[in-house]
Design an enzyme around this catalytic site. Structure first.
Site, PDB file in Angstrom:
ATOM      1  N   LYS A  13       0.838  -1.212   0.000  1.00  0.00           N
ATOM      2  CA  LYS A  13       0.000   0.000   0.000  1.00  0.00           C
ATOM      3  C   LYS A  13       0.872   1.262   0.000  1.00  0.00           C
ATOM      4  CE  LYS A  13      -2.057  -1.118   3.891  1.00  0.00           C
ATOM      5  NZ  LYS A  13      -1.338  -2.375   4.191  1.00  0.00           N
ATOM      6  N   ARG A  88      -9.821   0.858   8.496  1.00  0.00           N
ATOM      7  CA  ARG A  88      -9.491  -0.547   8.804  1.00  0.00           C
ATOM      8  C   ARG A  88     -10.721  -1.341   9.194  1.00  0.00           C
ATOM      9  NH1 ARG A  88      -3.770  -1.941   8.501  1.00  0.00           N
ATOM     10  NH2 ARG A  88      -2.785   0.077   8.557  1.00  0.00           N
ATOM     11  N   ARG A 127      11.965  -5.428   4.593  1.00  0.00           N
ATOM     12  CA  ARG A 127      11.656  -4.020   4.299  1.00  0.00           C
ATOM     13  C   ARG A 127      12.624  -3.062   4.998  1.00  0.00           C
ATOM     14  NH1 ARG A 127       5.744  -1.730   5.335  1.00  0.00           N
ATOM     15  NH2 ARG A 127       6.035  -2.694   7.378  1.00  0.00           N
ATOM     16  N   ARG A 160      11.407  -1.178  10.661  1.00  0.00           N
ATOM     17  CA  ARG A 160      10.372  -0.821  11.640  1.00  0.00           C
ATOM     18  C   ARG A 160      10.350  -1.797  12.808  1.00  0.00           C
ATOM     19  NH1 ARG A 160       4.964   0.450   8.138  1.00  0.00           N
ATOM     20  NH2 ARG A 160       4.068  -0.838   9.783  1.00  0.00           N
ATOM     21  N   ARG A 171       0.139  -8.992  13.442  1.00  0.00           N
ATOM     22  CA  ARG A 171      -0.410  -8.049  12.446  1.00  0.00           C
ATOM     23  C   ARG A 171      -1.131  -8.801  11.329  1.00  0.00           C
ATOM     24  NH1 ARG A 171       4.598  -5.069  10.540  1.00  0.00           N
ATOM     25  NH2 ARG A 171       3.191  -3.917   9.185  1.00  0.00           N
TER      26      ARG A 171
HETATM   27  P1  AP5 Z   1       4.860  -1.672   1.822  1.00  0.00           P
HETATM   28  O1  AP5 Z   1       4.490  -0.826   0.649  1.00  0.00           O
HETATM   29  O2  AP5 Z   1       5.681  -1.036   2.897  1.00  0.00           O
HETATM   30  O3  AP5 Z   1       3.557  -2.389   2.417  1.00  0.00           O
HETATM   31  P2  AP5 Z   1       2.280  -1.803   3.168  1.00  0.00           P
HETATM   32  O4  AP5 Z   1       1.083  -2.470   2.576  1.00  0.00           O
HETATM   33  O5  AP5 Z   1       2.314  -0.298   3.156  1.00  0.00           O
HETATM   34  O6  AP5 Z   1       2.549  -2.397   4.595  1.00  0.00           O
HETATM   35  P3  AP5 Z   1       2.539  -1.748   6.044  1.00  0.00           P
HETATM   36  O7  AP5 Z   1       3.276  -2.723   6.915  1.00  0.00           O
HETATM   37  O8  AP5 Z   1       3.045  -0.338   6.045  1.00  0.00           O
HETATM   38  O9  AP5 Z   1       1.033  -1.774   6.326  1.00  0.00           O
HETATM   39  P4  AP5 Z   1       0.375  -1.842   7.684  1.00  0.00           P
HETATM   40  O10 AP5 Z   1      -1.014  -1.723   7.224  1.00  0.00           O
HETATM   41  O11 AP5 Z   1       0.693  -3.017   8.516  1.00  0.00           O
HETATM   42  O12 AP5 Z   1       1.074  -0.652   8.482  1.00  0.00           O
HETATM   43  P5  AP5 Z   1       0.659   0.857   8.700  1.00  0.00           P
HETATM   44  O13 AP5 Z   1       1.895   1.667   8.610  1.00  0.00           O
HETATM   45  O14 AP5 Z   1      -0.529   1.243   7.900  1.00  0.00           O
HETATM   46  O15 AP5 Z   1       5.615  -2.974   1.240  1.00  0.00           O
HETATM   47  C1  AP5 Z   1       6.172  -3.937   2.122  1.00  0.00           C
HETATM   48  C2  AP5 Z   1       7.523  -4.456   1.560  1.00  0.00           C
HETATM   49  O16 AP5 Z   1       7.271  -5.213   0.380  1.00  0.00           O
HETATM   50  C3  AP5 Z   1       8.502  -3.338   1.158  1.00  0.00           C
HETATM   51  O17 AP5 Z   1       9.808  -3.729   1.501  1.00  0.00           O
HETATM   52  C4  AP5 Z   1       8.349  -3.244  -0.390  1.00  0.00           C
HETATM   53  O18 AP5 Z   1       9.560  -2.845  -1.012  1.00  0.00           O
HETATM   54  C5  AP5 Z   1       7.973  -4.672  -0.733  1.00  0.00           C
HETATM   55  N1  AP5 Z   1       7.058  -4.752  -1.874  1.00  0.00           N
HETATM   56  C6  AP5 Z   1       5.927  -4.006  -2.048  1.00  0.00           C
HETATM   57  N2  AP5 Z   1       5.298  -4.367  -3.189  1.00  0.00           N
HETATM   58  C7  AP5 Z   1       6.048  -5.378  -3.742  1.00  0.00           C
HETATM   59  C8  AP5 Z   1       5.907  -6.189  -4.925  1.00  0.00           C
HETATM   60  N3  AP5 Z   1       4.898  -6.025  -5.787  1.00  0.00           N
HETATM   61  N4  AP5 Z   1       6.838  -7.136  -5.154  1.00  0.00           N
HETATM   62  C9  AP5 Z   1       7.882  -7.305  -4.284  1.00  0.00           C
HETATM   63  N5  AP5 Z   1       8.074  -6.584  -3.163  1.00  0.00           N
HETATM   64  C10 AP5 Z   1       7.160  -5.631  -2.886  1.00  0.00           C
HETATM   65  O19 AP5 Z   1       0.165   0.805  10.234  1.00  0.00           O
HETATM   66  C11 AP5 Z   1       1.089   0.567  11.288  1.00  0.00           C
HETATM   67  C12 AP5 Z   1       0.311   0.464  12.597  1.00  0.00           C
HETATM   68  O20 AP5 Z   1      -0.368   1.712  12.877  1.00  0.00           O
HETATM   69  C13 AP5 Z   1      -0.797  -0.593  12.606  1.00  0.00           C
HETATM   70  O21 AP5 Z   1      -0.287  -1.861  12.940  1.00  0.00           O
HETATM   71  C14 AP5 Z   1      -1.737  -0.019  13.697  1.00  0.00           C
HETATM   72  O22 AP5 Z   1      -1.245  -0.294  14.991  1.00  0.00           O
HETATM   73  C15 AP5 Z   1      -1.645   1.484  13.464  1.00  0.00           C
HETATM   74  N6  AP5 Z   1      -2.689   1.960  12.530  1.00  0.00           N
HETATM   75  C16 AP5 Z   1      -2.483   2.434  11.267  1.00  0.00           C
HETATM   76  N7  AP5 Z   1      -3.659   2.770  10.692  1.00  0.00           N
HETATM   77  C17 AP5 Z   1      -4.621   2.503  11.621  1.00  0.00           C
HETATM   78  C18 AP5 Z   1      -6.047   2.611  11.599  1.00  0.00           C
HETATM   79  N8  AP5 Z   1      -6.712   3.059  10.520  1.00  0.00           N
HETATM   80  N9  AP5 Z   1      -6.726   2.243  12.730  1.00  0.00           N
HETATM   81  C19 AP5 Z   1      -6.074   1.801  13.810  1.00  0.00           C
HETATM   82  N10 AP5 Z   1      -4.732   1.644  13.876  1.00  0.00           N
HETATM   83  C20 AP5 Z   1      -4.002   1.993  12.790  1.00  0.00           C
END
Ligand code: AP5
Length: 212
Positions: A13, A88, A127, A160, A171
């Site tokens: 994402k 979410r 990552r 991270r 997660r």
């Molecule tokens: P990346 O693009 O970083 O993946 P992502 O989907 O953004 O994953 P996140 O871990 O950031 O999502 P998340 O939803 O767990 O965390 P968030 O920060 O939102 O890609 C991942 C890796 O794969 C990278 O190394 C990339 O290079 C590689 N890659 C990508 N695409 C690829 C492909 N096609 N082929 C090969 N490699 C690829 O949230 C963090 C925390 O915040 C949550 O756990 C929660 O505690 C809190 N939080 C956030 N939003 C909310 C909410 N709305 N409500 C409540 N709590 C929340």
């Protein structure tokens, strides 16, 4: 245009949002990035959010919704935004719908990036992120030119805290988009599922096609 990016942790994402922002000019709003910024700045919100993030759990809805709804009142979100990591659940989705309806807007596209669990574990473990500009890399799939340094701004790369294997397991159990959230956008006729288990450029091309 208002776009929601849905997908499990590691689906891509954040990576794709950065690419789509470059192509479309849409504002990228990531609740995860907002929480991490608050953690870095040592705010009260950051301290609260960290206690949930470190366990791989959702930050409570009332806190998250308030932060996001305040953010979209700023002028740079007047014409549109791409939401990454929000909503979410259906409570967050309903709050966003209501806020947008109040100003005559609505979600135009909800794009679900689908990737199987075994691939997600490998992606999160490899990552690396830039401390300065937030660019995302993967040590095998999308490595920086020089290990440890960002190609864009030369900033330091880091991993991270919540990418530790024990937190990743939680997660993957708790952070996947729930079925009723997916149905919410299917019922609104704005949902498109994208196969995220392909190279970065192919996924970007499909997302751009879905936005046309
Ligand atoms: P990346 O693009 O970083 O993946 P992502 O989907 O953004 O994953 P996140 O871990 O950031 O999502 P998340 O939803 O767990 O965390 P968030 O920060 O939102 O890609 C991942 C890796 O794969 C990278 O190394 C990339 O290079 C590689 N890659 C990508 N695409 C690829 C492909 N096609 N082929 C090969 N490699 C690829 O949230 C963090 C925390 O915040 C949550 O756990 C929660 O505690 C809190 N939080 C956030 N939003 C909310 C909410 N709305 N409500 C409540 N709590 C929340």
């Amino acid at each position: 245009m208002f776009v929601v990016l849905l997908g499990p942790p590691g689906a891509g994402k954040g990576t794709q949002a950065q690419r789509l922002t470059t192509s479309t000019g849409l504002l990228h709003l990531s609740t995860g990035d907002m929480f991490r910024e608050n953690v870095r700045e040592g705010t009260e919100l950051g301290t609260l959010a960290k206690s949930y993030m470190d366990r791989g759990e959702l930050v409570p809805d009332e806190v998250t919704i308030k932060m996001l709804l305040e953010r979209i009142t700023r002028p740079d979100a007047a014409e549109g935004a791409m939401f990454d990591g929000f909503p979410r659940n259906v409570v967050q989705a309903a709050a966003l719908d209501e806020a947008l309806q109040g100003r005559g807007d609505s979600i135009d596209h909800a794009l679900l990036i689908a990737v199987p669990d075994e691939e997600l574990v490998a992606r999160l473990g490899g990552r690396w992120l830039c401390r300065v500009c937030g660019a995302v890399y993967h040590e095998l799939n999308d490595p920086p030119s020089r290990p440890g340094a960002c190609d864009t701004c030369d900033g330091e790369l880091y991993q991270r805290d919540d990418d530790r294997p024990d937190v990743v397991r939680t997660r993957l159990e708790k952070m996947k988009p729930p079925a009723d959230l997916i149905d919410h956008y299917r019922d609104a006729d704005v949902l498109r599922e994208i196969d995220g288990e392909r190279d970065l450029d192919s996924v970007t091309a499909d997302l751009l096609e879905a936005l046309r």
